[in-house]
Design a protein around this motif. Structure first.
Motif, PDB file in Angstrom:
ATOM      1  N   MET A   1      33.653  45.983  41.709  1.00  0.00           N
ATOM      2  CA  MET A   1      34.148  45.239  40.555  1.00  0.00           C
ATOM      3  C   MET A   1      33.161  44.137  40.207  1.00  0.00           C
ATOM      4  SD  MET A   1      37.888  43.501  40.007  1.00  0.00           S
ATOM      5  CE  MET A   1      37.577  42.117  41.087  1.00  0.00           C
ATOM      6  N   THR A   2      33.100  43.758  38.957  1.00  0.00           N
ATOM      7  CA  THR A   2      32.231  42.675  38.517  1.00  0.00           C
ATOM      8  C   THR A   2      32.530  41.414  39.317  1.00  0.00           C
ATOM      9  OG1 THR A   2      32.223  43.578  36.276  1.00  0.00           O
ATOM     10  CG2 THR A   2      31.515  41.294  36.528  1.00  0.00           C
ATOM     11  N   PRO A   3      31.516  40.770  39.914  1.00  0.00           N
ATOM     12  CA  PRO A   3      31.780  39.516  40.627  1.00  0.00           C
ATOM     13  C   PRO A   3      32.232  38.443  39.650  1.00  0.00           C
ATOM     14  CG  PRO A   3      29.423  39.889  40.427  1.00  0.00           C
ATOM     15  CD  PRO A   3      30.096  41.143  39.938  1.00  0.00           C
ATOM     16  N   GLY A   4      33.101  37.548  40.104  1.00  0.00           N
ATOM     17  CA  GLY A   4      33.621  36.542  39.190  1.00  0.00           C
ATOM     18  C   GLY A   4      34.112  35.305  39.895  1.00  0.00           C
TER      19      GLY A   4
ATOM     20  N   GLY B   1      33.779  39.493  44.290  1.00  0.00           N
ATOM     21  CA  GLY B   1      34.852  40.340  43.785  1.00  0.00           C
ATOM     22  C   GLY B   1      35.210  41.421  44.774  1.00  0.00           C
ATOM     23  N   GLY B   2      36.441  41.881  44.709  1.00  0.00           N
ATOM     24  CA  GLY B   2      36.911  42.937  45.582  1.00  0.00           C
ATOM     25  C   GLY B   2      37.041  44.251  44.851  1.00  0.00           C
ATOM     26  N   GLN B   3      38.065  45.008  45.199  1.00  0.00           N
ATOM     27  CA  GLN B   3      38.319  46.310  44.580  1.00  0.00           C
ATOM     28  C   GLN B   3      39.356  46.150  43.484  1.00  0.00           C
ATOM     29  OE1 GLN B   3      36.793  49.338  45.229  1.00  0.00           O
ATOM     30  NE2 GLN B   3      37.912  50.006  43.432  1.00  0.00           N
ATOM     31  N   ALA B   4      38.980  46.472  42.250  1.00  0.00           N
ATOM     32  CA  ALA B   4      39.909  46.337  41.132  1.00  0.00           C
ATOM     33  C   ALA B   4      40.959  47.442  41.188  1.00  0.00           C
ATOM     34  CB  ALA B   4      39.154  46.407  39.809  1.00  0.00           C
ATOM     35  N   PRO B   5      42.165  47.178  40.684  1.00  0.00           N
ATOM     36  CA  PRO B   5      43.143  48.270  40.555  1.00  0.00           C
ATOM     37  C   PRO B   5      42.600  49.374  39.651  1.00  0.00           C
ATOM     38  CG  PRO B   5      44.161  46.118  40.147  1.00  0.00           C
ATOM     39  CD  PRO B   5      42.686  45.900  40.200  1.00  0.00           C
TER      40      PRO B   5
ATOM     41  N   THR C   1      41.933  40.267  42.441  1.00  0.00           N
ATOM     42  CA  THR C   1      40.530  40.520  42.114  1.00  0.00           C
ATOM     43  C   THR C   1      39.564  40.175  43.240  1.00  0.00           C
ATOM     44  OG1 THR C   1      40.290  38.299  41.177  1.00  0.00           O
ATOM     45  CG2 THR C   1      40.923  40.084  39.654  1.00  0.00           C
ATOM     46  N   GLY C   2      39.964  39.264  44.116  1.00  0.00           N
ATOM     47  CA  GLY C   2      39.039  38.748  45.109  1.00  0.00           C
ATOM     48  C   GLY C   2      38.093  37.702  44.563  1.00  0.00           C
ATOM     49  N   TRP C   3      38.329  37.245  43.316  1.00  0.00           N
ATOM     50  CA  TRP C   3      37.465  36.211  42.748  1.00  0.00           C
ATOM     51  C   TRP C   3      37.782  34.857  43.374  1.00  0.00           C
ATOM     52  CZ3 TRP C   3      38.650  37.824  37.023  1.00  0.00           C
ATOM     53  CH2 TRP C   3      37.938  38.997  36.722  1.00  0.00           C
TER      54      TRP C   3
END
Length: 422
Positions: free
Chosen positions: A1-4, A226-230, A111-113
């Motif tokens: 996922m895009t880092p944010g 960022g992590g793994q997006a749904p 998101t892991g942001w």
């Protein structure tokens, strides 16, 4: 996922929007394709985001949006994502909805942001570190990357605040001196709309220069993660294949993700301006979004071509909040003056005695369709004689009186659609 990163704070009014707009412009100037987002239900901030970076801003709402819709929102690309929080970081409703309580912290979890806290340190110094440390430890599934100190009174004040943050083990990305000129005009639903700002470009440029002078932008970029997006899910269904959409300063509150999803499924959006006295073009449905019709009630009442075209429209007609008021019999403004509206529904609404209506809504329509959204307005209902459109409950499951109305092919509601509910 895009880092944010998520730009949040302990409360509203801490300076999130100034920081967000400044960061968006700085990153864009530095050649970063930054994708903006807004946590929670909000129409106004995303328009400012677009003005700052040139990319459409999309909402992320854990109460209203199922995981699949959040996945669609998060698949917008870009080199980096930047999401502006709403209210305080952990502020949401008591009962979870589709994927959470609506708190910005839910989006950080999903998101892991990491979160950058904007701290208004007015009237305190080391104590601000205790507040930030408590927030950092409140939820183990939410990562606090560090803080930006805002409204710092002097070099000594900054030094004391930094000492507190160092003792708490919290990173300081920057310290913004107190300035009274870096504000955006507000009205009863929040900020004045971006299109109404007298010199928005100059204001955003000021915010960017302010941030560039006092914040470590390279460190902020390095903190993004960022992590793994749904997984992306089905898009919201369009209400018709040709949609006549009112769009101007009085009718601007429709979510970009809905328009994006409707177009992706082949729907044609046909914008028109009631304030320019334009009638709706021929279409399957005429959609009047919310906005600020109460500020333009006289012009709307005098827009003969628009009103005649609306009354003679051959397809379905639907209005949300302000659009619903315009479909009604009359709108009474804050000075007590009555303005005759389209009369397609019997609703009479008034701003003479303001009363705030605010919160998430779950609507159950005839046929079993369920929709999640929100309500935010200051009008009172003087008459609502038509059949109710839906059974509407708040986030606690309590029924609300604002059920909307329907009459033949015409419908309206104070409820703003965000997503279909399972």
């Amino acid at each position: 996922m895009t880092p944010g990163l998520i730009v949040s704070a302990p409360r509203s009014g801490a300076g999130k929007t100034t920081v967000m707009l400044g960061l968006l412009r700085c990153l864009t100037e530095d050649g970063i394709a930054v994708q903006p987002y807004k946590c929670g239900p909000d129409y106004i901030d995303p328009a400012f985001h677009r003005a700052a970076c040139g990319r459409d801003s999309f909402n992320l709402d854990s109460w209203a949006m199922p995981a699949g819709l959040l996945g669609r929102q998060l698949a917008r690309g870009g080199d980096m994502a930047l999401a502006e929080g709403s209210m305080g970081l952990f502020d949401g409703v008591a009962r979870p909805g589709a994927t959470g309580t609506g708190a910005s912290a839910d989006i950080a979890r999903l998101t892991g942001w990491p979160v950058v806290l904007v701290l208004d340190v007015s009237g305190q110094a080391q104590t601000a570190a205790a507040l930030a440390l408590g927030m950092a430890r409140f939820r183990p599934d939410v990562q606090i990357a560090g803080v930006i100190l805002n409204r710092v009174a002097s070099p000594r004040h900054e030094r004391l605040c930094r000492l507190g943050m160092e003792a708490a083990g919290l990173r300081v990305f920057g310290a913004l001196p107190r300035r009274g000129d870096l504000t955006i005009a507000e009205r009863h639903l929040g900020l004045v709309q971006a299109v109404e700002h007298p010199d928005l470009e100059a204001a955003v440029a000021q915010y960017a220069a302010f941030l560039r002078a006092h914040v470590d932008l390279a460190a902020l970029r390095a903190a993004a993660a960022g992590g793994q997006a749904p997984a992306p899910g089905p898009a919201p269904r369009p209400p018709g294949q040709r949609i006549a959409l009112a769009q101007d300063a009085a009718f601007s509150f429709i979510y970009p993700h809905l328009l994006d999803a409707w177009r992706a499924q082949g729907a044609e959006i046909l914008p028109f301006s009631p304030l320019a006295d334009a009638p709706p073009p021929a279409a399957d449905i005429c959609w009047l979004p919310g906005g600020y019709p109460e500020l333009h009630a006289g012009r709307i009442a005098a827009a003969g071509r628009f009103l005649a075209g609306l009354r003679g429209f051959a397809g379905r007609v639907h209005g949300e909040c302000g659009g619903y008021m315009v479909l009604g019999a009359a709108l009474i403004d804050a000075e007590g003056q009555r303005h005759e509206m389209a009369g397609l529904l019997g609703l009479v609404s008034s701003y003479e005695k303001r009363r705030m209506h605010l919160g998430y809504r779950l609507a159950e329509l005839p046929g079993g369709t369920r929709q999640r959204g929100h309500e935010f307005h200051y009008s009172t209902i003087l008459a609502q004689p038509d059949a109710p459109l839906a059974r509407v409950t708040d986030a606690d499951g309590a029924e609300v009186a604002e059920t909307g109305s329907r009459r033949g092919a015409v419908s309206g509601t104070f409820f703003h659609l965000i997503a279909e509910a399972a």
